[in-house]
Design an enzyme around this catalytic site. Structure first.
Site, PDB file in Angstrom:
ATOM      1  N   ASN A 155       0.837  -1.216   0.000  1.00  0.00           N
ATOM      2  CA  ASN A 155       0.000   0.000   0.000  1.00  0.00           C
ATOM      3  C   ASN A 155       0.860   1.250   0.000  1.00  0.00           C
ATOM      4  O   ASN A 155       0.580   2.198  -0.733  1.00  0.00           O
ATOM      5  CB  ASN A 155      -0.940   0.004   1.210  1.00  0.00           C
ATOM      6  CG  ASN A 155      -2.178  -0.818   0.965  1.00  0.00           C
ATOM      7  OD1 ASN A 155      -3.060  -0.408   0.211  1.00  0.00           O
ATOM      8  ND2 ASN A 155      -2.234  -1.998   1.559  1.00  0.00           N
ATOM      9  N   HIS A 205      -8.290  -0.890   6.930  1.00  0.00           N
ATOM     10  CA  HIS A 205      -8.487  -2.204   7.559  1.00  0.00           C
ATOM     11  C   HIS A 205      -9.007  -3.168   6.489  1.00  0.00           C
ATOM     12  O   HIS A 205      -9.906  -2.817   5.718  1.00  0.00           O
ATOM     13  CB  HIS A 205      -9.490  -2.088   8.712  1.00  0.00           C
ATOM     14  CG  HIS A 205      -9.610  -3.361   9.476  1.00  0.00           C
ATOM     15  ND1 HIS A 205      -8.678  -3.762  10.413  1.00  0.00           N
ATOM     16  CD2 HIS A 205     -10.521  -4.357   9.412  1.00  0.00           C
ATOM     17  CE1 HIS A 205      -9.023  -4.944  10.897  1.00  0.00           C
ATOM     18  NE2 HIS A 205     -10.137  -5.330  10.305  1.00  0.00           N
ATOM     19  N   ASP A 220      -9.729   0.271  15.549  1.00  0.00           N
ATOM     20  CA  ASP A 220     -10.672   0.062  14.440  1.00  0.00           C
ATOM     21  C   ASP A 220     -12.069   0.623  14.674  1.00  0.00           C
ATOM     22  O   ASP A 220     -13.034   0.160  14.070  1.00  0.00           O
ATOM     23  CB  ASP A 220     -10.798  -1.445  14.105  1.00  0.00           C
ATOM     24  CG  ASP A 220      -9.465  -2.042  13.688  1.00  0.00           C
ATOM     25  OD1 ASP A 220      -8.647  -1.316  13.102  1.00  0.00           O
ATOM     26  OD2 ASP A 220      -9.259  -3.238  13.946  1.00  0.00           O
TER      27      ASP A 220
HETATM   28  C1  GAR Z   1      -3.171  -4.418   4.405  1.00  0.00           C
HETATM   29  O1  GAR Z   1      -4.026  -5.380   3.855  1.00  0.00           O
HETATM   30  C2  GAR Z   1      -3.873  -3.625   5.486  1.00  0.00           C
HETATM   31  O2  GAR Z   1      -5.247  -3.480   5.262  1.00  0.00           O
HETATM   32  C3  GAR Z   1      -3.620  -4.499   6.700  1.00  0.00           C
HETATM   33  O3  GAR Z   1      -2.293  -4.915   6.557  1.00  0.00           O
HETATM   34  C4  GAR Z   1      -2.016  -5.083   5.162  1.00  0.00           C
HETATM   35  C5  GAR Z   1      -0.676  -4.474   4.844  1.00  0.00           C
HETATM   36  O4  GAR Z   1      -0.253  -4.808   3.549  1.00  0.00           O
HETATM   37  N1  GAR Z   1      -3.830  -3.751   7.900  1.00  0.00           N
HETATM   38  C6  GAR Z   1      -4.361  -4.286   9.009  1.00  0.00           C
HETATM   39  O5  GAR Z   1      -4.649  -5.464   9.099  1.00  0.00           O
HETATM   40  C7  GAR Z   1      -4.555  -3.302  10.160  1.00  0.00           C
HETATM   41  N2  GAR Z   1      -5.393  -3.871  11.179  1.00  0.00           N
HETATM   42  P1  GAR Z   1       0.939  -4.042   2.841  1.00  0.00           P
HETATM   43  O6  GAR Z   1       2.109  -4.026   3.826  1.00  0.00           O
HETATM   44  O7  GAR Z   1       1.257  -4.846   1.626  1.00  0.00           O
HETATM   45  O8  GAR Z   1       0.459  -2.660   2.513  1.00  0.00           O
END
Ligand code: GAR
Length: 190
Positions: free
Chosen positions: A14, A104, A145
């Site tokens: 992200n 989230h 959250d």
């Molecule tokens: C994402 O899917 C985000 O929504 C989640 O961690 C992932 C990070 O992916 N966040 C949570 O679960 C927060 N509670 P990334 O490092 O590839 O961006």
């Protein structure tokens, strides 16, 4: 130009999409990546884009000033949590009122709260035989959250989906929507 800090502890897909998106715009600049894990993939992404990083420690984050002075000295206007798993201390929330958002990987209020992150969320959603899941982008308050929702998008879950294929669908939604939602919220709040 507004300056944002991205807080991330994981692979950073992200963060990469957000950096890419704002690299072609002159309204928002990703000024720093804040991370709590020395081996997180997001640190390499930051280095590849010449974005400075702050590697944070528990002591200062939870029992010190939560890095507020450092963020203020970097003139950070807005904070984006993109896969950051530590709870945000009250001091930091107070320093950025309505200027901190989180993504989230589920349709809150379901599948949120302490311990619900990343693949754990997807495994639970699949185990419960849900027909759909999605993403929630929300303001950060003192409860995990539970801040005001800004945006949700959904995807369907097929019988053949498992946690890994659901995670891939969710990442696609996140990458498509998160940068645009950040752009509109920063615009409105500043
Ligand atoms: C994402 O899917 C985000 O929504 C989640 O961690 C992932 C990070 O992916 N966040 C949570 O679960 C927060 N509670 P990334 O490092 O590839 O961006």
């Amino acid at each position: 130009m507004k300056r944002i800090a991205i807080f991330a502890s994981g692979a950073g897909s992200n963060a990469a999409k957000i950096i890419e998106y704002f690299s072609t715009r002159n309204t928002i600049e990703v000024a720093v990546i804040v991370c709590n894990k020395p081996d997180a993939g997001v640190l390499k992404i930051a280095a590849d884009h010449d974005i400075p990083t702050i590697l944070i420690g528990k002591e200062t984050f939870f029992r010190g000033d939560a890095y507020v002075a450092e963020l203020k000295s970097l003139n950070i206007d807005f904070i984006v949590l993109a896969g950051f798993l530590w709870k945000i201390p009250q001091q930091l929330i107070a320093a950025y009122p309505n200027k901190m958002i989180n993504i989230h990987p589920a349709l809150l209020p379901k599948y949120g709260g302490k311990g619900m992150y990343g693949n754990k969320v997807h495994e639970t959603v699949i185990a419960n035989k849900e027909k759909e899941s999605g993403i929630t982008i929300h303001f950060v308050n003192e409860h995990f959250d539970e801040g005001e929702h800004i945006f949700q998008a959904t995807c369907s879950i097929d019988e053949t989906d498992d946690a890994a294929t659901l995670a891939a669908k969710i990442h696609l939604l996140e990458h498509e929507h998160f940068p645009k939602v950040i752009e509109s919220v920063v615009d409105e709040k500043n």
